[in-house]
Design a protein around this motif. Structure first.
Motif, PDB file in Angstrom:
ATOM      1  N   ASP A   1       0.833  -1.207   0.000  1.00  0.00           N
ATOM      2  CA  ASP A   1       0.000   0.000   0.000  1.00  0.00           C
ATOM      3  C   ASP A   1       0.870   1.260   0.000  1.00  0.00           C
ATOM      4  OD1 ASP A   1      -2.625   1.344   0.257  1.00  0.00           O
ATOM      5  OD2 ASP A   1      -1.847   1.918   2.242  1.00  0.00           O
ATOM      6  N   LEU A   2       1.916   1.267   0.826  1.00  0.00           N
ATOM      7  CA  LEU A   2       2.833   2.403   0.881  1.00  0.00           C
ATOM      8  C   LEU A   2       3.518   2.598  -0.472  1.00  0.00           C
ATOM      9  CD1 LEU A   2       4.271   4.645   2.458  1.00  0.00           C
ATOM     10  CD2 LEU A   2       5.920   2.922   3.224  1.00  0.00           C
ATOM     11  N   GLU A   3       3.976   1.524  -1.074  1.00  0.00           N
ATOM     12  CA  GLU A   3       4.628   1.615  -2.390  1.00  0.00           C
ATOM     13  C   GLU A   3       3.676   2.223  -3.421  1.00  0.00           C
ATOM     14  OE1 GLU A   3       6.057  -1.419  -5.873  1.00  0.00           O
ATOM     15  OE2 GLU A   3       6.514  -2.007  -3.814  1.00  0.00           O
ATOM     16  N   ASN A   4       2.443   1.745  -3.460  1.00  0.00           N
ATOM     17  CA  ASN A   4       1.461   2.262  -4.422  1.00  0.00           C
ATOM     18  C   ASN A   4       1.148   3.735  -4.178  1.00  0.00           C
ATOM     19  OD1 ASN A   4       1.261  -0.181  -5.786  1.00  0.00           O
ATOM     20  ND2 ASN A   4      -0.364  -0.914  -4.446  1.00  0.00           N
ATOM     21  N   LYS A   5       1.017   4.129  -2.930  1.00  0.00           N
ATOM     22  CA  LYS A   5       0.731   5.537  -2.614  1.00  0.00           C
ATOM     23  C   LYS A   5       1.900   6.433  -3.023  1.00  0.00           C
ATOM     24  CE  LYS A   5      -2.582   4.729   1.053  1.00  0.00           C
ATOM     25  NZ  LYS A   5      -2.802   4.645   2.497  1.00  0.00           N
ATOM     26  N   LEU A   6       3.123   5.982  -2.748  1.00  0.00           N
ATOM     27  CA  LEU A   6       4.294   6.771  -3.148  1.00  0.00           C
ATOM     28  C   LEU A   6       4.358   6.927  -4.665  1.00  0.00           C
ATOM     29  CD1 LEU A   6       7.013   5.375  -0.732  1.00  0.00           C
ATOM     30  CD2 LEU A   6       6.160   7.723  -0.801  1.00  0.00           C
TER      31      LEU A   6
END
Length: 176
Positions: free
Chosen positions: A127-132
């Motif tokens: 999720d963090l990777e996608n948001k970044l």
């Protein structure tokens, strides 16, 4: 041996084979005292470029960096996300003081130790990777980061293979 040194050794063992014909620089290994990242090579009014951070592992394809690996021993969002903008604005990599210009965008892999709570932390990392990726413009002419991925250490080979395949480095991906 420090925790980060053990962690870097583990990563190096996993990547050394597929990248055996390339220059692999690992912080505090085989005489590498520093891998430093610098921003713009030409600043206004003749100022020098700024040192923006350090790197754990830098892999060169011929004479140019094409893959950086950050080994984070803490899986907090701040620790994980921090390297992404630094690599995006990197224009010069200095290894033991010797400068290498970054001529084309390169890849970044951020690794963290395997996390407790089966599945939950992995989903948070994804999720963090996608948001970044949603908030950063890697296509910008200012970014020197082509793509990046975040993974737990047990997923290193699988994630690195996907990152390489998705960015035109299938020749390396085949060895993972």
């Amino acid at each position: 041996m420090s925790e980060i040194s053990k962690y870097l050794d583990k990563i190096y063992r996993d990547i050394a084979g597929p990248f055996k014909d390339q220059n692999i620089y690992v912080q505090n290994r085989e005489g590498i005292k520093s891998i430093r990242l610098y921003d713009e090579s030409d600043l206004h009014d003749g100022e020098r470029s700024h040192w923006v951070g350090t790197s754990h592992i830098m892999i060169f394809d011929d004479e140019e960096p094409f893959l950086a690996i950050e080994a984070k021993t803490v899986a907090t969002p701040k620790e994980i996300a921090g390297p992404v903008p630094l690599y995006a604005l990197t224009r010069i990599v200095k290894i033991n003081g010797k400068p290498y210009d970054v001529e084309s965008p390169f890849l970044l892999l951020i690794t963290v130790p395997d996390q407790p709570r089966e599945g939950q932390k992995s989903e948070q990392l994804s999720d963090l990777e996608n948001k970044l990726k949603d908030i950063l413009d890697l296509e910008s002419r200012y970014s020197n980061l082509k793509d990046f991925a975040i993974c737990e250490i047990s997923d290193l080979k699988k994630t690195l293979k996907e990152l390489l395949e998705n960015n035109g480095y299938g020749n390396y991906a085949d060895d993972f």
